[in-house]
Each structure stands twice: as structure tokens, then as C-alpha cells.
Design a protein around this motif. Structure first.
Motif, PDB file in Angstrom:
ATOM      1  N   ASN A 124      40.920  36.938  39.914  1.00 45.74           N
ATOM      2  CA  ASN A 124      40.935  38.518  40.166  1.00 45.74           C
ATOM      3  C   ASN A 124      41.043  39.235  38.847  1.00 45.74           C
ATOM      4  OD1 ASN A 124      40.640  38.054  42.856  1.00 45.74           O
ATOM      5  ND2 ASN A 124      42.666  38.553  43.500  1.00 45.74           N
ATOM      6  N   THR A 180      42.674  45.064  52.637  1.00 46.14           N
ATOM      7  CA  THR A 180      42.487  44.211  51.837  1.00 46.14           C
ATOM      8  C   THR A 180      41.748  45.038  50.422  1.00 46.14           C
ATOM      9  OG1 THR A 180      40.258  44.228  52.579  1.00 46.14           O
ATOM     10  CG2 THR A 180      41.921  42.710  53.520  1.00 46.14           C
ATOM     11  N   GLN A 230      42.838  36.747  50.738  1.00 37.96           N
ATOM     12  CA  GLN A 230      43.473  37.227  49.539  1.00 37.96           C
ATOM     13  C   GLN A 230      44.998  36.850  49.671  1.00 37.96           C
ATOM     14  OE1 GLN A 230      44.803  41.844  50.939  1.00 37.96           O
ATOM     15  NE2 GLN A 230      42.899  41.575  49.481  1.00 37.96           N
TER      16      GLN A 230
END
Length: 517
Positions: free
Chosen positions: A417, A389, A308
Motif C-alpha cells: 500500500n 474499507t 485489508q
């Protein structure tokens, strides 16, 4: 000291006459690129950029985008890549939050850049980085470079901030992830073996360059002094053409791009003999798609990178050999990179037994510095060096990570996202909406699709198209609901009063092995 500017100095020493960038008929060697970067850095300094000051980029992929990233760091500044899929209001938020002094833009975003400059008080200068006519409120990129003498590289590096990368936020506002010079370098170092690039490699920028996923591939190529070729934006036809005609050896794509490649009529007839590895990440990849890709292109090695933005972005890697082994391992996200430590923790904060699901937490030199101007969210996500995360997963007996769900209500659609609160906030501004919840549902092309469940106010009415059109004014197109379910009964709530989205998802996810697609 590790620094972004040091990386291109190293590349120029390693491969001075090798092709550094090629785009729209322009080509630079590493030696010539270094000079252009040093001159652009001088121009940025002349605008008033001091150490740590921000420079924003709003542009499609290009060689000039690449130069601008490194010129910003060469000048001692911090780069802020803006999302080319965001609407003006979203980019205005990011600009007013990060307060850059300079905005670089291309023709595709000239009108938006003009508005942003008028409404973002921090901006002192705008640089037009395209071939069209330069607006009278901006300066020309090539003329700017030509007017400067090369600047000596800044000594800023290490733990100093190199970039602010905006990602979605559960508060409804984007979060600026602060990444250091060392963090961006370390993430690439951890993936070097699996990426398998060399000075003679040629990396295709197919994914958008503002995206941290492409940044990972870009850094990997830069570490090796390899060449960069840029597609302004992705299309299956353009990517296949580059494979056949430009000697592409490596590229990074999100799964939806690979699906488009495989669906293209020319996929089976295109000469892909130069392509060594396709790296993919940013959203889950169905095992069936991987198998089809390997069947069609058996000579191409596949590498999965999971992570990420907060990890710059790589946490784990699934190797070429793991892909070719097939079986259940194709559903895995791989094992930790060479610089990553990984744990699975339960709600009590203790490590889960092997094979048991919990939240994935990662530690390493690539961990973010924190969220820009968001100390509370930083404290929640970054604890004792561990990045939480928000993904739920387990590790098997061989150390492979399997992602099974998300702890946070995030949807990954086409590699982007989407945070449900952001979409819900937009829906709730419609006068007919009484309540709503947004969830991700399976979608064959995009992995997940944004779906809204809406309760209308008594005595009012609104059609699906009305609500989507209303949201379109506030959020980017990829965040819009692709469908809406209307209901009359209240949304299911937990004892703490939170909407039970797990219950809302069940009708769409029943019969599937995991709750991400």
C-alpha cells in the motif's frame, strides 16, 4: 479462550512429531518448537515484558521470526512487525509510536537496529536472531533460549490486543492497526475451507512475513498443524526451487510475484506436482495473468483473498472452482468469507442496490480493535462494528464482490500500500516544488505504479531524477515515484478545494473497464 499461544499448543497436540518449521538447514517438530517458544517467552518476560507490552520484529523471513511472533504472545505481549522495506525514519516513527520494550532483528537490519535502539527511548533490549556475530549491544537468540526454563503460557487472549500492524495513512503517517487474538484467529477460520490445508500440508512463506497477507497464510497453516518453510526473501528461482524440492503444497503470493514466476524460463519445466493451491491477494490480479497461470499449471488451484490489514486481513474469497469456471468471475474478489458480513453503501450511508457501486464495508469477528493512538481515524473507519474499507465496488446477483476503484487515494504497487499523501509530503519538501499530486497509473508488472504530477516554482528548476533522489531520503523505495509529469497549469480542484485526482488519472486509465489494474 482463543489465543495465539493456544494455536501452537493445539498444533503440537495435533501433530507433535510433524515438521513445524524448516529454514536454512534447521528443522523443528511442533513439539520442539513449543519448547523453544516457551523458553523465548521466558526471556522476554525477564526483560520486563508485562501483559500488553510490545515486542518489535525487524527481519527477513525465517523460522525464528515465526517463533518470535508466538513467543511474544506466549509471554502476554503484543507483536509489532516492522516493514523491511521502510527506511530507518519510517521504522523509527512506528517504534516511537508503539513504544516496544524489545527489538528482535537479523543481520540484514543490524545497522538500522543499532540506530533505532539509540533513538527509541522505550527499547530496553535487542535480540539478534541470525547466525552471524552478535553485536555487543545485543544478545544472541539461541543463547537467550538456552538460558531459560520454559514459561507457562499467558492466559491473555480473546479481545486482548495481539499485534499492531502498521499500514499507510492518508495523514502522511503510518497507522498502527490493532488486532486481537480472536481477530487473527477468526480471519483464518473464515478461510479454512478455501485454503484447504491439512496437517500433512507444507506452506511456503514467499511473501514477507511482516505483511498481513503472509500472516493469513501462516495462521491457516498453524490452525492445521501444517509445516512451514521460509524463503528469506522472494525470488522466482528460489520459489520454483522450493516447489520442486521441498514438497510445497500451499503458498501465498502477491500478484507481482506470480507474474515473476510465470516469466521465469524454468516455469514450464519445474516439477510443481506437489503444489495444491496458490493463494493470492494484497493487490488486484489481471484476468489474463490468472488465465496464463491456469493454462501453465492446470493442476494447481488458485484462491483469491481480498481484504485489508483492518480485517486481519480477509473479507472475501474467490474459490478454486470459481477460477476454473473462468469468464467474468475472474475479475471478481469473490464472496464473503464464513465470518464476514459485507455491504455496499452510498454517500448517504444507505445500502446501494445490487449492481450499483458504493463503498465496501465489512463486519465480523476479524475486524480491528482500532488504530493505535488514533481515536479520530478509528471513529471514521470503524462504525458500529463495520470497517469502512475505502474501496469502491458492487455486488452482483450471485453475491460476488467486484472492486472498481478506491474511495481513498491509495495506490497498490506490487502488493504494498502506498498512500499518496505520504509521497506528496516528501515531494513538497523540495525547494523547487510548488504543488504536486500523486496518482496510481497502470503497470503490467506491479499492478500500479506511483506517478507524480508536479508544478515547479517560477524561476526554479528540477529534473525528474533530482526529485526522486530527494524523496529517497524520506520514504521507502517502493513508495518513490516511478515517473513524474511536469505541468504549468494549476491542478484541477473541486468546489471544496480538493484536487480532482479522477481528472488527473483519466489519460492513463481511459479505455479500461475499471480504475484499478
Amino acid at each position: 479462550m482463543i489465543s495465539m499461544q493456544g494455536l501452537i499448543e493445539r498444533a503440537a497436540r495435533l501433530n507433535p512429531q510433524g515438521m513445524a518449521t524448516r529454514c536454512r538447514g534447521r528443522e523443528q517438530t511442533w513439539e520442539s518448537l513449543l519448547q523453544r517458544v516457551a523458553k523465548l517467552a521466558a526471556a522476554l518476560r525477564a526483560t520486563g515484558i508485562e501483559d500488553g507490552e510490545r515486542v518489535a520484529l525487524l527481519s527477513l523471513n525465517s523460522d525464528r521470526y515465526y517463533e518470535s511472533v508466538f513467543a511474544t504472545c506466549w509471554a502476554g505481549g503484543c507483536v509489532v512487525p516492522l516493514n523491511t522495506r521502510w527506511v530507518e525514519a519510517e521504522n523509527a516513527y512506528a517504534l516511537n509510536d508503539s513504544a516496544p520494550l524489545v527489538l528482535l532483528f537479523d543481520d540484514s537490519f543490524s545497522e538500522q537496529a543499532r540506530h533505532l535502539q539509540a533513538h527509541c527511548p522505550s527499547l530496553r533490549a535487542a535480540i539478534h536472531m541470525d547466525d552471524g556475530a552478535t553485536p555487543d549491544w545485543a544478545t544472541d537468540y539461541e543463547e537467550t533460549i538456552a538460558a531459560q526454563a520454559p514459561l507457562a503460557p499467558s492466559r491473555r487472549g480473546g479481545e486482548a490486543m495481539a499485534g499492531i500492524f502498521y499500514t499507510g495513512g492518508t495523514t502522511g503517517f503510518p497507522k498502527g492497526v490493532m488486532q486481537s487474538h480472536r481477530g487473527l484467529w477468526a480471519s483464518a477460520i473464515g478461510a479454512t475451507q478455501q485454503f484447504g490445508m491439512q496437517p500433512e500440508s507444507v506452506y511456503l512463506h514467499a511473501a514477507p512475513m511482516f505483511h498481513i497477507a503472509d500472516f493469513a497464510g501462516s495462521m491457516g497453516a498453524t490452525l492445521q498443524g501444517a509445516g512451514h518453510i521460509m524463503l528469506p526473501s522472494f525470488s522466482a528461482e528460489a520459489a520454483l526451487g522450493a516447489f520442486a524440492g521441498d514438497g510445497i503444497t500451499h503458498t501465498l503470493m502477491v500478484p507481482s510475484m506470480i507474474k515473476m514466476l510465470l516469466a521465469h524460463p524454468a516455469a514450464s519445466s519445474t516439477d510443481i506436482s506437489s503444489v495444491q493451491r496458490i493463494i493470492y491477494g494484497a493487490s488486484p490480479m489481471p484476468a489474463a495473468t490468472l488465465e496464463r497461470c491456469m493454462d501453465l499449471w492446470p493442476s494447481v488451484g488458485l484462491v483469491q483473498a481480498y481484504g485489508q490489514t483492518e480485517l486481519a486481513p480477509i473479507a472475501t474469497l474467490l474459490s478454486v472452482e470459481d477460477h476454473r469456471a473462468g469468464g467474468e468471475r475472474l475479475r471478481s474478489a469473490g464472496r464473503p468469507s464464513a465470518v464476514s458480513e459485507l455491504r455496499i453503501v452510498g454517500e448517504d450511508g444507505n445500502d446501494c442496490p445490487r449492481g450499483e457501486s458504493g463503498e465496501v464495508v465489512v463486519r465480523g469477528p476479524q475486524a480491528m480493535l482500532g488504530y493505535w493512538n488514533k481515536p479520530e481515524q478509528t471513529a471514521e473507519a470503524l462504525q458500529d462494528g463495520w470497517v469502512f474499507t475505502g474501496d469502491a465496488g458492487f455486488v452482483d446477483e450471485h453475491g460476488y464482490l467486484f472492486i472498481v476503484d478506491r474511495v481513498k487515494d491509495m495506490i497498490v504497487s506490487g502488493g504494498e500500500n502506498v498512500y499518496t499523501t505520504e509521497v506528496e509530503n516528501a515531494l513538497m519538501t523540495h525547494p523547487a516544488v510548488q504543488d504536486c499530486a500523486v496518482i496510481g497509473i497502470p503497470h503490467e508488472e506491479w499492478g500500479e505504479a506511483v506517478h507524480a504530477i508536479v508544478i515547479l516554482r517560477p524561476g526554479t528548476g528540477a529534473a525528474e531524477g533530482d526529485l526522486i533522489a530527494h524523496c529517497r531520503k524520506q520514504i521507502a523505495g517502493y513508495k518513490l515515484p516511478k515517473g513524474i509529469t511536469f505541468r504549468e497549469e494549476p491542478l484541477p480542484l473541486s468546489g471544496a478545494g480538493k484536487v480532482l485526482k479522477t481528472e488527473l488519472r483519466k489519460p492513463w486509465w481511459e479505455g479500461r473497464g475499471r480504475n484499478v489494474n
